[in-house]
Design a protein around this motif. Structure first.
Motif, PDB file in Angstrom:
ATOM      1  N   ASP A 125       4.578   5.485  14.336  1.00 42.24           N
ATOM      2  CA  ASP A 125       5.178   4.139  14.295  1.00 42.24           C
ATOM      3  C   ASP A 125       4.165   3.093  13.833  1.00 42.24           C
ATOM      4  N   THR A 180       3.710   3.529   9.928  1.00 46.75           N
ATOM      5  CA  THR A 180       4.816   2.998   9.121  1.00 46.75           C
ATOM      6  C   THR A 180       4.859   1.469   9.223  1.00 46.75           C
ATOM      7  N   ALA A 181       4.475   0.941  10.387  1.00 48.72           N
ATOM      8  CA  ALA A 181       4.431  -0.529  10.519  1.00 48.72           C
ATOM      9  C   ALA A 181       3.309  -1.119   9.655  1.00 48.72           C
ATOM     10  N   PHE A 212       4.599  -1.226   6.167  1.00 47.61           N
ATOM     11  CA  PHE A 212       5.547  -2.340   6.034  1.00 47.61           C
ATOM     12  C   PHE A 212       4.797  -3.677   5.914  1.00 47.61           C
ATOM     13  N   GLU A 232       3.162  -4.162   2.501  1.00 49.25           N
ATOM     14  CA  GLU A 232       4.095  -4.592   1.445  1.00 49.25           C
ATOM     15  C   GLU A 232       4.676  -5.979   1.709  1.00 49.25           C
ATOM     16  N   HIS A 233       5.159  -6.211   2.913  1.00 49.87           N
ATOM     17  CA  HIS A 233       5.952  -7.422   3.143  1.00 49.87           C
ATOM     18  C   HIS A 233       5.146  -8.620   3.631  1.00 49.87           C
ATOM     19  N   GLN A 284       7.507   9.773   5.500  1.00 53.74           N
ATOM     20  CA  GLN A 284       8.018   8.637   6.272  1.00 53.74           C
ATOM     21  C   GLN A 284       7.443   7.316   5.771  1.00 53.74           C
ATOM     22  N   VAL A 285       6.166   7.356   5.425  1.00 53.65           N
ATOM     23  CA  VAL A 285       5.534   6.134   4.909  1.00 53.65           C
ATOM     24  C   VAL A 285       6.157   5.745   3.572  1.00 53.65           C
ATOM     25  N   ASN A 296       9.117   6.197   2.609  1.00 53.34           N
ATOM     26  CA  ASN A 296      10.437   5.597   2.853  1.00 53.34           C
ATOM     27  C   ASN A 296      10.346   4.125   3.244  1.00 53.34           C
ATOM     28  N   GLU A 297       9.167   3.723   3.702  1.00 55.52           N
ATOM     29  CA  GLU A 297       8.958   2.343   4.146  1.00 55.52           C
ATOM     30  C   GLU A 297       8.638   1.413   2.967  1.00 55.52           C
ATOM     31  N   LEU A 298       8.248   2.007   1.842  1.00 60.01           N
ATOM     32  CA  LEU A 298       7.713   1.206   0.737  1.00 60.01           C
ATOM     33  C   LEU A 298       8.677   1.145  -0.457  1.00 60.01           C
ATOM     34  N   ASN A 299       8.802  -0.045  -1.020  1.00 57.74           N
ATOM     35  CA  ASN A 299       9.602  -0.190  -2.249  1.00 57.74           C
ATOM     36  C   ASN A 299       8.750  -0.598  -3.439  1.00 57.74           C
TER      37      ASN A 299
END
Ligand code: 1GP
Length: 227
Positions: A140, A143-144, A147, A150-151, A174-175, A177-180
């Motif tokens: 967690d 992945t945070a 996030f 990126e954000h 999983q990581v 999936n968190e990134l665009n």
């Protein structure tokens, strides 16, 4: 330039503190890899960096300096990568060194060449983990961090660093999936084509370092495996 980086798949990372023959260096540079990073944790000297730079410069492959020591920075690279260690327990490695670098060098910095990497170091045995006093994050947390990179920070690169050991492919997935928009770089323990393919399935770019020095033949094969 950044558009080009979006298409990258594979990078070799060379350590200026280690020896490599001209013959092997030529093979790496002509392998079809997307770039060569010059970087390491210990015993990084300006002489070592300059030596590799001048030897890599004979080839057309893009050449990047990943900055780990302010005394070993030189012009002449195509790009400069600046790590910010997200899971360090010391603000120094996330903010203060970078702050000092801006104070010293902002007038000569060309921001078209500079890319900041949000680093997350996941191997407790890695020299970089110890040097930067990292804390081992759980899934967690990781992945945070991705996030946030990126954000909140809008950095171009999130670097999952397992330096010296092969990581958890499911975590890489999983990581991802968190990134665009932020690119996911994976580095650590890739020694053969199968591992390269497994990590490349999720990461945008894989980085092969140590196996260049321990098993050159198989390290070289990782390029074709992911291209
Ligand atoms: C190190 O991520 C790179 O910074 C590559 O790791 O040396 O384990 O291949 P290895």
């Amino acid at each position: 330039m950044y558009k080009e980086m979006n298409e990258w798949k594979h990078i070799f990372k060379l350590d200026p503190a280690k020896e490599i023959t001209d013959e092997n260096l030529e093979k790496l540079c002509e392998s079809g890899t997307d770039a060569i990073i010059v970087g390491g944790t210990d015993n990084i000297t300006l002489d070592g960096v300059l030596d590799l730079l001048s030897r890599i410069r004979r080839f057309t492959v893009p050449c990047i300096l990943e900055i780990s020591d302010m005394d070993a920075i030189t012009p002449g690279f195509d790009f400069y990568f600046v790590p910010m260690v997200m899971n360090s327990t010391e603000k120094k490695w996330m903010m203060d060194i970078q702050h000092q670098a801006i104070k010293n060098y902002k007038d000569i910095m060309n921001w078209d060449e500079i890319f900041v990497e949000g680093y997350c170091i996941l191997n407790e045995e890695a020299k970089a983990f110890r040097k930067t006093n990292c804390e081992l994050p759980d899934t967690d947390d990781v992945t945070a961090y991705a996030f946030m990179v990126e954000h909140m920070f809008h950095l171009p690169i999130f670097y999952l660093e397992y330096s010296g050991t092969y990581g958890d492919a499911q975590l890489v997935r999983q990581v991802k999936n968190e990134l665009n928009n932020t690119l996911l770089f994976y580095g650590g323990g890739i020694e053969n084509s199968q591992q390269a393919v497994e990590m490349k399935e999720h990461a945008d770019v894989i980085i092969v370092g140590n196996s260049i020095y321990t098993d050159f033949k198989n390290a070289l094969k990782t390029v074709k495996a992911v291209k």
